[in-house]
Design an enzyme around this catalytic site. Structure first.
Site, PDB file in Angstrom:
ATOM      1  N   GLU A   6      -6.541  13.690  -0.338  1.00  0.00           N
ATOM      2  CA  GLU A   6      -6.396  12.396   0.328  1.00  0.00           C
ATOM      3  C   GLU A   6      -5.326  12.435   1.418  1.00  0.00           C
ATOM      4  O   GLU A   6      -4.883  11.389   1.893  1.00  0.00           O
ATOM      5  CB  GLU A   6      -6.040  11.307  -0.696  1.00  0.00           C
ATOM      6  CG  GLU A   6      -4.655  11.416  -1.306  1.00  0.00           C
ATOM      7  CD  GLU A   6      -4.589  12.324  -2.521  1.00  0.00           C
ATOM      8  OE1 GLU A   6      -3.653  12.137  -3.321  1.00  0.00           O
ATOM      9  OE2 GLU A   6      -5.445  13.211  -2.667  1.00  0.00           O
ATOM     10  N   ASN A   9     -10.046   7.142  -7.828  1.00  0.00           N
ATOM     11  CA  ASN A   9     -10.984   8.073  -8.465  1.00  0.00           C
ATOM     12  C   ASN A   9     -11.087   7.828  -9.967  1.00  0.00           C
ATOM     13  O   ASN A   9     -12.173   7.833 -10.548  1.00  0.00           O
ATOM     14  CB  ASN A   9     -10.549   9.515  -8.215  1.00  0.00           C
ATOM     15  CG  ASN A   9     -10.964  10.018  -6.849  1.00  0.00           C
ATOM     16  OD1 ASN A   9     -11.937   9.529  -6.267  1.00  0.00           O
ATOM     17  ND2 ASN A   9     -10.246  10.986  -6.328  1.00  0.00           N
TER      18      ASN A   9
END
Length: 316
Positions: A236, A201
């Site tokens: 995640e 990210n």
């Protein structure tokens, strides 16, 4: 206030949803006008339903004009407060008898059913992604019945990855623990975490992170047995519920999943990325029962063992 979408009147708002963890602020996400004539939707009407972040009740909109512009700018018909959304990002337009999604030269692109598009004819049930927002396009036939089906799906599935959600996992787990204990069968729970996902990210942006999450879920689903339950636990982290499965078989399944993730780079708009994951397994022998939260904690402890030992491995 936008002029070409309308909030539906009951019975649509009677549906109750589980918690909206990760959901968006309905006050700032969408600007709607409210129907004042009490008219019911007809078979010709179409609507968008926000399914990710989950907002399927407040996020249902009837398209009342021939064109809808989505973007970050306050002048857009549908305002999406998200830095991954361009000021004028995309449009949904009626062309003769069909609706089309069109990208308006956005920075991050517009996706229909996960595919990057320039202009694409929409079919009922298609998903449209603008930035981190995902909408389901419903048209023709019974909008009402399709809406309720969409609500049920949103209550049980994660809108981004297509896996089940945490609430559904926890409810199913307690039932499966009781069933396996009665039938003297083992049960295994696996906690799974994508290694170094924060760096994905931070380096490539959240849209690439979303691509990784979506592909991660798809690969795991392709490996799992039909009677297994794969859920996105949060961020995640994923969880796999394996009924009638002992530790030896659970390790074999996890190793197949680990290889499926690690052996082939993930195709993303930033190029191929090597992704790995760590797995922690908690097992119940046949005839034994524990609260689901305790079994998850066991699996979570094993997951951190795998991470401490170098990641990209299975610990039980």
């Amino acid at each position: 206030m936008q002029k070409n979408v309308a909030h539906l009147e009951p019975p649509f708002e009677q549906a109750s949803l589980p918690d909206r963890a990760g959901g968006c602020d309905g006050e700032t996400t969408m600007h709607r006008c409210f129907a004042t004539d009490g008219a019911r939707p007809s078979d010709k009407e179409v609507c968008l339903v926000q399914i990710y972040p989950a907002d399927v009740v407040d996020g249902m909109m009837l398209l009342e004009k021939d064109s809808l512009v989505l973007g970050r700018d306050a002048a857009c018909d549908l305002v999406l407060a998200d830095h991954s959304v361009s000021r004028q990002h995309a449009s949904i337009t009626l062309d003769r008898e069909f609706y089309y999604a069109e990208d308006l030269d956005s920075t991050n692109g517009t996706f229909v059913n996960g595919n990057l598009i320039r202009r694409c004819r929409l079919e009922s049930g298609d998903t449209v992604q603008v930035g981190t927002f995902i909408f389901k396009f419903l048209s023709a036939g019974s909008v009402e019945s399709q809406y309720h089906e969409t609500v049920y799906t949103a209550m049980t599935r994660d809108g981004l990855t297509g896996t089940m959600n945490k609430r559904y996992l926890l409810e199913s787990m307690q039932r499966e623990i009781a069933r396996c204990a009665r039938q003297n069968q083992p049960l295994s729970v696996v906690m799974i975490d994508i290694d170094h996902f924060k760096s994905v990210n931070d380096t490539y942006g959240h849209l690439v992170g979303d691509e990784v999450l979506r592909e991660f879920g798809r690969r795991l689903l392709s490996i799992c047995r039909e009677d297994s339950l794969l859920a996105r636990y949060g961020g995640e982290e994923f969880s796999l519920l394996l009924s009638s499965t002992d530790a030896v078989e659970a390790i074999e399944i996890c190793e197949r999943c680990r290889s499926e993730i690690a052996d082939t780079p993930f195709a993303t708009c930033a190029g191929p990325l090597t992704i790995t994951a760590s797995f922690g397994i908690g097992c119940l022998p046949g005839g034994e029962a524990l609260p689901g939260a305790e079994l998850i904690k066991i699996a979570d402890d094993r997951l951190y063992d795998a991470k401490r030992r170098g990641r990209n491995r299975v610990a039980s």
